[in-house]
Motif scaffolding. Structure first.
Motif, PDB file in Angstrom:
ATOM      1  N   ALA A 125     -25.653  25.648 -37.192  1.00 51.10           N
ATOM      2  CA  ALA A 125     -26.098  26.929 -37.723  1.00 51.10           C
ATOM      3  C   ALA A 125     -26.683  27.737 -36.573  1.00 51.10           C
ATOM      4  CB  ALA A 125     -27.151  26.696 -38.804  1.00 51.10           C
ATOM      5  N   SER A 174     -28.028  29.195 -45.781  1.00 53.37           N
ATOM      6  CA  SER A 174     -26.765  29.285 -46.514  1.00 53.37           C
ATOM      7  C   SER A 174     -25.780  30.159 -45.760  1.00 53.37           C
ATOM      8  CB  SER A 174     -26.976  29.839 -47.929  1.00 53.37           C
ATOM      9  OG  SER A 174     -27.297  31.216 -47.893  1.00 53.37           O
ATOM     10  N   ASN A 175     -24.512  30.007 -46.111  1.00 54.52           N
ATOM     11  CA  ASN A 175     -23.433  30.752 -45.485  1.00 54.52           C
ATOM     12  C   ASN A 175     -22.185  30.540 -46.326  1.00 54.52           C
ATOM     13  OD1 ASN A 175     -21.943  32.237 -43.667  1.00 54.52           O
ATOM     14  ND2 ASN A 175     -22.454  30.991 -41.880  1.00 54.52           N
ATOM     15  N   SER A 217     -16.416  35.452 -42.778  1.00 56.06           N
ATOM     16  CA  SER A 217     -17.641  34.874 -43.322  1.00 56.06           C
ATOM     17  C   SER A 217     -18.550  35.957 -43.874  1.00 56.06           C
ATOM     18  CB  SER A 217     -18.387  34.064 -42.253  1.00 56.06           C
ATOM     19  OG  SER A 217     -18.840  34.902 -41.211  1.00 56.06           O
ATOM     20  N   GLY A 250     -22.949  36.327 -45.057  1.00 61.43           N
ATOM     21  CA  GLY A 250     -24.242  35.652 -45.075  1.00 61.43           C
ATOM     22  C   GLY A 250     -24.492  34.902 -43.785  1.00 61.43           C
ATOM     23  N   GLY A 251     -25.463  33.993 -43.838  1.00 64.38           N
ATOM     24  CA  GLY A 251     -25.778  33.197 -42.666  1.00 64.38           C
ATOM     25  C   GLY A 251     -26.588  33.927 -41.623  1.00 64.38           C
ATOM     26  N   TRP A 252     -27.286  34.985 -42.015  1.00 64.75           N
ATOM     27  CA  TRP A 252     -28.051  35.783 -41.057  1.00 64.75           C
ATOM     28  C   TRP A 252     -29.487  35.310 -40.899  1.00 64.75           C
ATOM     29  CZ3 TRP A 252     -24.429  38.067 -38.632  1.00 64.75           C
ATOM     30  CH2 TRP A 252     -23.324  38.596 -39.290  1.00 64.75           C
ATOM     31  N   ASP A 256     -29.471  34.215 -46.413  1.00 60.72           N
ATOM     32  CA  ASP A 256     -29.699  32.846 -46.888  1.00 60.72           C
ATOM     33  C   ASP A 256     -29.832  32.761 -48.408  1.00 60.72           C
ATOM     34  OD1 ASP A 256     -29.404  31.754 -44.439  1.00 60.72           O
ATOM     35  OD2 ASP A 256     -31.492  31.217 -44.127  1.00 60.72           O
TER      36      ASP A 256
END
Length: 304
Positions: free
Chosen positions: A73, A124-125, A137, A139-141, A147
């Motif tokens: 991540a 989360s992602n 993709s 999210g994942g920021w 998240d």
């Protein structure tokens, strides 16, 4: 015979697999080596301990590794990527392939094939691969910016919901349960603790929110439902992109899951699937969760 090393570097733990062309030879787990979550000394100690255990268990020298694949991540963050390249490069032979944790999980579910992977653990992602092999993709920021549906967000929103219920005079088990978990004696102490800097680990409250929801607490149940639906919105974004990239207008990509929230917090997963099927009623979802490091092993073996 060639040897391959695979790492799944999460926010709280790191899994390692040493494999040859056909078999998994050894697997170990240590604390995180992700530099956004721990200091360099602790990360280095965890990495050295794992490599030593793998060599001891198999007799394989780390300098004889043909290729290493790391899924992490925050792999695009310089502090994370630079440390991994330098530290692993000093200890392990061969080429290094650095990917996102959601990408290796996608490969574990659909090796080289189209599909959607929802990863929800501490963070989360969501990622997808088109029929042409293009990755996308959402999210994942990180916890401050996204998240959705993660352990962090569930815990944080659970705490906020407990205080809102307190202001509204609504009954909830959350406040007492949170005080008990954090060993605090009063709401005043909880206010100070919850607002401290650096912030407490809100993801630890996930178990509290889930336990209260299972006891029928409406406030806790609403938190889990909302987080599942917020994560589902990202899944729907990815499905739309993949459908647009497909030549078959009736095709919908299958959806797989990874991470502790998708594995153990069933209300979030159920809410997510229900919300996705409101737009895509025929979407197929895989049972259980994938083992992300299997994707890292596959990449290490097949990359060129």
């Amino acid at each position: 015979m060639s040897f391959y090393l695979a790492l799944d570097a999460g926010g709280t733990k790191t899994d390692y697999v040493l494999a040859d062309d056909k078999r998994e030879l050894a697997r170990v787990r240590t604390g995180t080596i992700k530099r956004m979550r721990t200091d360099a000394e602790s990360a280095t100690h965890n990495l050295d301990a794992a490599l030593a255990q793998l060599s001891a268990a198999t007799g394989v020298s780390m300098r004889s590794i043909k290729r290493t694949c790391v899924g992490a991540a925050g792999e695009s963050v310089p502090m994370v990527a630079d440390w991994l390249r330098k530290t692993i490069g000093e200890r392990v032979g061969g080429k290094l392939l650095l990917l996102g944790d959601v990408e290796i999980a996608l490969d574990a579910a659909f090796p080289g094939q189209p599909g959607v992977l929802v990863l929800a653990g501490t963070g989360s992602n969501v990622a997808g691969r088109t029929p042409a092999g293009v990755l996308t993709s959402a999210g994942g920021w990180g916890p401050a910016l996204s998240d959705q549906g993660s352990g962090y967000r569930i815990g944080f929103e659970g705490l906020r919901a407990a205080f809102l219920a307190h202001d509204e005079g609504r009954a909830t088990l959350l406040m007492a349960a949170i005080l008990d978990l954090w060993e605090l004696r009063s709401i005043d102490e909880l206010v100070a603790y919850g607002n401290r800097q650096p912030a407490p680990d809100f993801s630890k409250l996930t178990s509290v929110v889930l336990a209260c929801a299972r006891q029928g607490d409406a406030v806790a149940g609403q938190v889990l439902d909302r987080q599942g639906r917020e994560l589902a919105y990202l899944v729907r974004l990815i499905i739309r992109r993949l459908k647009l990239a497909s030549d078959d207008p009736g095709w919908a990509p299958p959806v797989a899951f990874a991470g502790s929230i998708m594995e153990m917090v069933e209300p979030v997963r159920q809410s997510l699937i229900a919300a996705v099927r409101e737009e895509f009623p025929d979407v197929r979802t895989l049972d259980g969760v994938v083992d992300p490091i299997a994707g890292a092993v596959w990449r290490a073996r097949t990359a060129r």
